[in-house]
Design an enzyme around this catalytic site. Structure first.
Site, PDB file in Angstrom:
ATOM      1  N   ASP A 132       0.990  -1.142   0.108  1.00 32.29           N
ATOM      2  CA  ASP A 132       0.017   0.354   0.117  1.00 32.29           C
ATOM      3  C   ASP A 132       0.899   1.295   0.033  1.00 32.29           C
ATOM      4  O   ASP A 132       1.949   1.352   0.295  1.00 32.29           O
ATOM      5  CB  ASP A 132      -0.896   0.115   1.365  1.00 32.29           C
ATOM      6  CG  ASP A 132      -1.994  -0.908   1.263  1.00 32.29           C
ATOM      7  OD1 ASP A 132      -2.116  -1.626  -0.031  1.00 32.29           O
ATOM      8  OD2 ASP A 132      -2.523  -1.247   2.017  1.00 32.29           O
ATOM      9  N   GLN A 161      -0.436   6.804  -6.096  1.00 31.18           N
ATOM     10  CA  GLN A 161      -1.731   7.835  -5.770  1.00 31.18           C
ATOM     11  C   GLN A 161      -1.885   8.767  -6.939  1.00 31.18           C
ATOM     12  O   GLN A 161      -0.762   9.455  -6.902  1.00 31.18           O
ATOM     13  CB  GLN A 161      -1.522   8.364  -4.565  1.00 31.18           C
ATOM     14  CG  GLN A 161      -1.537   7.244  -3.422  1.00 31.18           C
ATOM     15  CD  GLN A 161      -1.015   8.004  -2.074  1.00 31.18           C
ATOM     16  OE1 GLN A 161       0.174   8.484  -2.311  1.00 31.18           O
ATOM     17  NE2 GLN A 161      -1.501   7.176  -0.783  1.00 31.18           N
ATOM     18  N   ARG A 182      -0.920  -0.664  -8.881  1.00 34.87           N
ATOM     19  CA  ARG A 182      -2.302  -0.629  -8.704  1.00 34.87           C
ATOM     20  C   ARG A 182      -2.434   1.007  -8.192  1.00 34.87           C
ATOM     21  O   ARG A 182      -1.941   1.704  -7.586  1.00 34.87           O
ATOM     22  CB  ARG A 182      -2.752  -1.224  -7.389  1.00 34.87           C
ATOM     23  CG  ARG A 182      -4.039  -0.806  -6.757  1.00 34.87           C
ATOM     24  CD  ARG A 182      -4.133  -0.927  -5.397  1.00 34.87           C
ATOM     25  NE  ARG A 182      -4.051  -2.138  -4.929  1.00 34.87           N
ATOM     26  CZ  ARG A 182      -3.478  -2.535  -3.718  1.00 34.87           C
ATOM     27  NH1 ARG A 182      -3.427  -1.551  -3.051  1.00 34.87           N
ATOM     28  NH2 ARG A 182      -3.612  -3.736  -3.264  1.00 34.87           N
TER      29      ARG A 182
HETATM   30  P1  FDA Z   1     -14.174   8.578  -5.706  1.00 32.10           P
HETATM   31  O1  FDA Z   1     -13.746   9.062  -4.224  1.00 32.10           O
HETATM   32  O2  FDA Z   1     -14.351   9.656  -6.921  1.00 32.10           O
HETATM   33  O3  FDA Z   1     -15.303   7.720  -5.303  1.00 32.10           O
HETATM   34  C1  FDA Z   1     -16.484   7.432  -6.526  1.00 32.10           C
HETATM   35  C2  FDA Z   1     -17.618   6.877  -6.177  1.00 32.10           C
HETATM   36  O4  FDA Z   1     -17.125   5.544  -5.473  1.00 32.10           O
HETATM   37  C3  FDA Z   1     -18.341   7.502  -5.230  1.00 32.10           C
HETATM   38  O5  FDA Z   1     -19.264   8.783  -5.900  1.00 32.10           O
HETATM   39  C4  FDA Z   1     -19.015   6.558  -4.332  1.00 32.10           C
HETATM   40  O6  FDA Z   1     -20.154   6.089  -5.058  1.00 32.10           O
HETATM   41  C5  FDA Z   1     -18.062   5.453  -4.372  1.00 32.10           C
HETATM   42  N1  FDA Z   1     -17.432   5.314  -3.106  1.00 32.10           N
HETATM   43  C6  FDA Z   1     -15.881   5.714  -2.999  1.00 32.10           C
HETATM   44  N2  FDA Z   1     -15.651   5.462  -1.638  1.00 32.10           N
HETATM   45  C7  FDA Z   1     -16.718   5.349  -0.986  1.00 32.10           C
HETATM   46  C8  FDA Z   1     -16.870   5.014   0.529  1.00 32.10           C
HETATM   47  N3  FDA Z   1     -15.842   5.108   1.484  1.00 32.10           N
HETATM   48  N4  FDA Z   1     -17.988   4.699   1.087  1.00 32.10           N
HETATM   49  C9  FDA Z   1     -19.043   4.512  -0.085  1.00 32.10           C
HETATM   50  N5  FDA Z   1     -19.081   4.889  -1.352  1.00 32.10           N
HETATM   51  C10 FDA Z   1     -17.723   5.167  -1.880  1.00 32.10           C
HETATM   52  N6  FDA Z   1      -5.476   4.776  -0.949  1.00 32.10           N
HETATM   53  C11 FDA Z   1      -4.315   5.186  -0.482  1.00 32.10           C
HETATM   54  O7  FDA Z   1      -3.853   6.262  -0.444  1.00 32.10           O
HETATM   55  N7  FDA Z   1      -3.217   4.241  -0.431  1.00 32.10           N
HETATM   56  C12 FDA Z   1      -3.557   2.746  -0.568  1.00 32.10           C
HETATM   57  O8  FDA Z   1      -2.684   2.077  -0.673  1.00 32.10           O
HETATM   58  C13 FDA Z   1      -5.037   2.307  -1.063  1.00 32.10           C
HETATM   59  N8  FDA Z   1      -5.239   1.239  -1.503  1.00 32.10           N
HETATM   60  C14 FDA Z   1      -6.402   0.823  -2.101  1.00 32.10           C
HETATM   61  C15 FDA Z   1      -6.679  -0.207  -2.642  1.00 32.10           C
HETATM   62  C16 FDA Z   1      -8.013  -0.383  -3.258  1.00 32.10           C
HETATM   63  C17 FDA Z   1      -8.049  -1.778  -3.923  1.00 32.10           C
HETATM   64  C18 FDA Z   1      -8.765   0.624  -3.239  1.00 32.10           C
HETATM   65  C19 FDA Z   1      -9.989   0.333  -4.120  1.00 32.10           C
HETATM   66  C20 FDA Z   1      -8.469   1.799  -2.771  1.00 32.10           C
HETATM   67  C21 FDA Z   1      -7.366   2.110  -2.039  1.00 32.10           C
HETATM   68  N9  FDA Z   1      -7.114   3.172  -1.564  1.00 32.10           N
HETATM   69  C22 FDA Z   1      -5.669   3.343  -1.252  1.00 32.10           C
HETATM   70  C23 FDA Z   1      -8.379   4.082  -1.404  1.00 32.10           C
HETATM   71  C24 FDA Z   1      -8.206   5.400  -2.451  1.00 32.10           C
HETATM   72  O9  FDA Z   1      -7.198   6.150  -2.441  1.00 32.10           O
HETATM   73  C25 FDA Z   1      -9.576   6.228  -2.443  1.00 32.10           C
HETATM   74  O10 FDA Z   1      -9.701   7.053  -1.422  1.00 32.10           O
HETATM   75  C26 FDA Z   1     -10.694   5.270  -2.461  1.00 32.10           C
HETATM   76  O11 FDA Z   1     -10.872   4.170  -3.575  1.00 32.10           O
HETATM   77  C27 FDA Z   1     -12.007   5.998  -2.911  1.00 32.10           C
HETATM   78  O12 FDA Z   1     -11.659   6.732  -4.356  1.00 32.10           O
HETATM   79  P2  FDA Z   1     -12.377   6.327  -5.507  1.00 32.10           P
HETATM   80  O13 FDA Z   1     -11.468   6.010  -6.493  1.00 32.10           O
HETATM   81  O14 FDA Z   1     -13.355   5.146  -5.379  1.00 32.10           O
HETATM   82  O15 FDA Z   1     -13.250   7.524  -6.010  1.00 32.10           O
END
Ligand code: FDA
Length: 311
Positions: A132, A161, A182
């Protein structure tokens, strides 16, 4: 919303809240939305339920910023056991670790040794270890530890990120090293000097970095499948279009999402022939991680409030 996000991200680092909040039953009930349970068995059981849909899993034990190296050694022993259990139950699962959970705050060399131990054990069973990315103060050290492990074992992958301005440069060189990447947006509270402040800029950068990864997977031999770690369906649709235009096969890239978020979309994407994995968290140290999930979507706070009144 920005104020709420900052307040929640501040709370995620507050030690007093981390001790107090999990004591409440409503809080433990609310967190269940994002994790099937606190034990690795709960995570393994949950992963089996995804198998019929063709969805794989990634396990991560919550806990970060360990202050004693002994504790990091126990984390390594734990993950070694998890890798064995994955093989024994024959589930399509991998592990993902935070380097501060492997002792990075205490010793960079120690964290490197710990990551190499995990990578060696995973390699013996044909599995991989994801690393991560934590807040921006850790990026240089994370890259150094990751590269040291990659020099010994190829079965390590790294999270990058899109909210960080430096990531484009980092990614450029990482892609030349043909390692698994990733891509996520980023979950920490970062100053505007290092991170894009506007969500639209973070999303724009995500698309640009995703395209770089997809192109590298086509043009640089032995590049592992790029992974898009996001629940952003609109962005994923644009990436899919870009991948098609660039001639990347449908199974030439993967989508990783978090357990309990966009669950219907996970199933839909898998039914649509996409390669999907769900990251399943477990463990007792869930407070900072859980509050980061709230910060990603402040509307989630109402879910917590509802849990309080539905006890
Ligand atoms: P965005 O925040 O724009 O969300 C898009 C849509 O997804 C939202 O409109 C909502 O519908 C849904 N959604 C997103 N988050 C939600 C929540 N918490 N509850 C409900 N619905 C939600 N970060 C990091 O800094 N270091 C890391 O190592 C990782 N590792 C990691 C692994 C994996 C497999 C994932 C999926 C995510 C991470 N993250 C992470 C977290 C990442 O940085 C980010 O904060 C989240 O994925 C939310 O961002 P989205 O890309 O989903 O987009």
């Amino acid at each position: 919303m920005a104020v709420m996000r900052s307040a929640l991200l501040w709370a995620s680092r507050n030690r007093w809240l981390a001790q107090q909040f999990p004591r409440y039953r409503f809080a433990r009930a609310a967190v269940r939305r994002f994790m099937p349970g606190t034990t690795v068995d709960a995570a393994l059981d949950a992963s089996e339920r995804f198998v019929p849909a063709g969805i794989g899993a990634i396990f991560t034990r919550l806990g970060e910023n360990l202050t004693e190296f002994e504790a990091a050694t126990r984390v390594v022993e734990h993950y070694v056991d998890v890798i064995d259990r994955i093989a024994k139950r024959n589930v399509p699962a991998q592990i993902s670790v935070k380097l501060t959970q492997l002792g990075l705050d205490i010793s960079e060399d120690g964290a490197t040794r710990n990551l190499i131990t995990l990578a060696a054990h995973a390699a013996a069973g044909g599995n991989v270890v994801w690393v991560d990315m934590e807040d921006s103060s850790y990026v240089d050290r994370t890259l150094a530890v990751f590269r040291a492990a990659l020099a010994v074992h190829r079965n390590v992958g790294l999270c990058t990120q899109s909210y960080l301005m430096r990531t484009e440069k980092d990614l450029e060189s990482l892609l030349q090293e043909t390692c698994a990447i990733r891509l996520v947006k980023g979950a920490y509270n970062e100053p505007p000097a290092v991170a894009f402040a506007k969500k639209s800029d973070v999303d724009k950068n995500y698309l640009r970095l995703a395209r770089m990864s997809l192109q590298a997977s086509r043009t640089i031999p032995d590049t592992p499948r790029p992974v898009m770690g996001t629940h952003d369906s609109a962005l994923l649709a644009r990436i899919a279009r870009a991948a098609d235009q660039d001639g990347v096969a449908r199974d030439g890239w993967e989508i990783h999402m978090l357990y309990g978020i966009s669950s219907k979309e996970q199933l839909r994407l898998a039914q649509d022939g996409r390669k999907v994995r769900v990251l399943i968290s477990y463990g007792e140290e869930w407070f900072p991680w859980y509050v980061r999930r709230l910060a990603e979507r402040p509307a989630n706070v109402w879910f917590v409030v509802r849990s309080l009144f539905m006890r």
